[in-house]
Design a protein around this motif. Structure first.
Motif, short mmCIF file in Angstrom:
data_model
loop_
_atom_site.label_atom_id
_atom_site.label_comp_id
_atom_site.label_asym_id
_atom_site.label_seq_id
_atom_site.Cartn_x
_atom_site.Cartn_y
_atom_site.Cartn_z
N LEU A 108 0.64 -2.16 -0.14
CA LEU A 108 0.28 -1.48 -1.38
C LEU A 108 0.65 -2.30 -2.61
O LEU A 108 1.72 -2.91 -2.66
N GLY B 136 -2.53 8.49 -6.34
CA GLY B 136 -3.37 7.63 -5.50
C GLY B 136 -4.10 6.59 -6.31
O GLY B 136 -4.37 5.49 -5.83
N LEU C 133 -2.50 3.07 -6.90
CA LEU C 133 -2.27 2.18 -5.77
C LEU C 133 -3.58 1.60 -5.24
O LEU C 133 -4.62 2.24 -5.30
N ARG C 134 -3.49 0.40 -4.71
CA ARG C 134 -4.62 -0.20 -3.99
C ARG C 134 -4.07 -0.99 -2.81
O ARG C 134 -2.87 -1.32 -2.75
N VAL C 135 -4.94 -1.28 -1.85
CA VAL C 135 -4.54 -1.97 -0.63
C VAL C 135 -4.90 -3.46 -0.74
O VAL C 135 -6.02 -3.80 -1.14
N ALA D 201 0.36 -0.16 3.77
CA ALA D 201 -0.74 0.67 3.28
C ALA D 201 -0.82 1.99 4.03
O ALA D 201 -1.26 3.00 3.48
N LYS E 116 0.64 5.19 2.35
CA LYS E 116 0.17 5.57 1.01
C LYS E 116 0.30 7.06 0.75
O LYS E 116 0.77 7.48 -0.32
N ASN E 117 -0.10 7.89 1.70
CA ASN E 117 -0.04 9.34 1.49
C ASN E 117 1.39 9.82 1.27
O ASN E 117 1.62 10.78 0.53
#
Length: 225
Positions: A64, A78, A81-83, A97, A100-101
């Protein structure tokens, strides 16, 4: 006198020319074309080898990263954030990643910058706490905290005033001081009092809560290290 045999010599004009007995070399244009083909093959082979070297340099993992700046104390969404895929490196410890949740909804323990990798140390718990911390509500009177300068995530010291009946003129160095971190700041009351929810070491939380209930705690804002 005997006649000598005459050995006939080579016919005039048929003298041997060594340069005519050698096969003519390949024409220059054909040689250039051959070199170009060989060069192209070598470049292609080098590119394939370089790609293989990159693939063999290490496994890549999805982690992340931040899509924008996130102030200290703010909840992470959300959209923050990016992967990204990075080679595995034991020196880096970004959040995977796949988590993330679980990250969404937690708060930033420090200011996060756009484009940086997210690490577990940059996060508080869902209640704004880190392991080993307890949350204490400190109601400070007007003038006992720099309320306008306080922000979630700020490092502070909770200083306890002496109890009534203690020796007058007690030295400041003898005051009780506990380090903490601002989690939330309430709205000022009509009298100007403000409730500041502060994360403190769990072992000190009972003392701080007792002193805070007696209205004897002042908050000192520390410079960021």
């Amino acid at each position: 006198m005997k006649n000598r045999a005459t050995v006939p010599g080579p016919p005039v004009g048929d003298v041997m020319r060594p340069d005519l007995d050698i096969i003519d070399p390949e024409p220059p244009r054909r040689r250039r074309r051959s070199f170009m083909v060989i060069g192209a093959v070598m470049v292609l082979a080098g590119a394939i080898g370089f790609a293989g070297l990159l693939n063999a340099s290490g496994e890549r993992s999805d982690v992340l990263a931040l899509t924008r700046d996130v102030p200290a104390g703010q909840k992470i969404t959300g959209e923050d954030l990016r992967v990204v895929a990075l080679p595995d490196d034991p020196g880096l410890k970004p959040v995977a990643a796949a988590k993330k949740n679980a990250i969404v909804g937690r708060r930033a323990s420090a200011a996060l910058s756009e484009g940086s990798l997210l690490t577990a140390r940059q996060l508080t718990g869902r209640g704004g706490l880190r392991p080993g911390e307890a949350l204490v509500a400190v109601e400070v009177k007007r003038g006992m905290a720099p309320v306008d300068a306080l922000r979630p995530g700020a490092t502070v010291s909770l200083v306890t005033r002496p109890k009534e009946g203690d020796v007058a003129g007690k030295e400041q160095s003898e005051l009780t001081e506990v380090g903490g971190r601002v989690v939330r700041i309430g709205a000022p009351s009509s009298s100007g009092d403000v409730v500041v929810q502060t994360a403190v070491p769990d072992a000190k939380s009972g003392v701080v809560a007792s002193d805070a209930s007696a209205g004897r705690v002042a908050i000192v804002l520390k410079a960021e290290g």
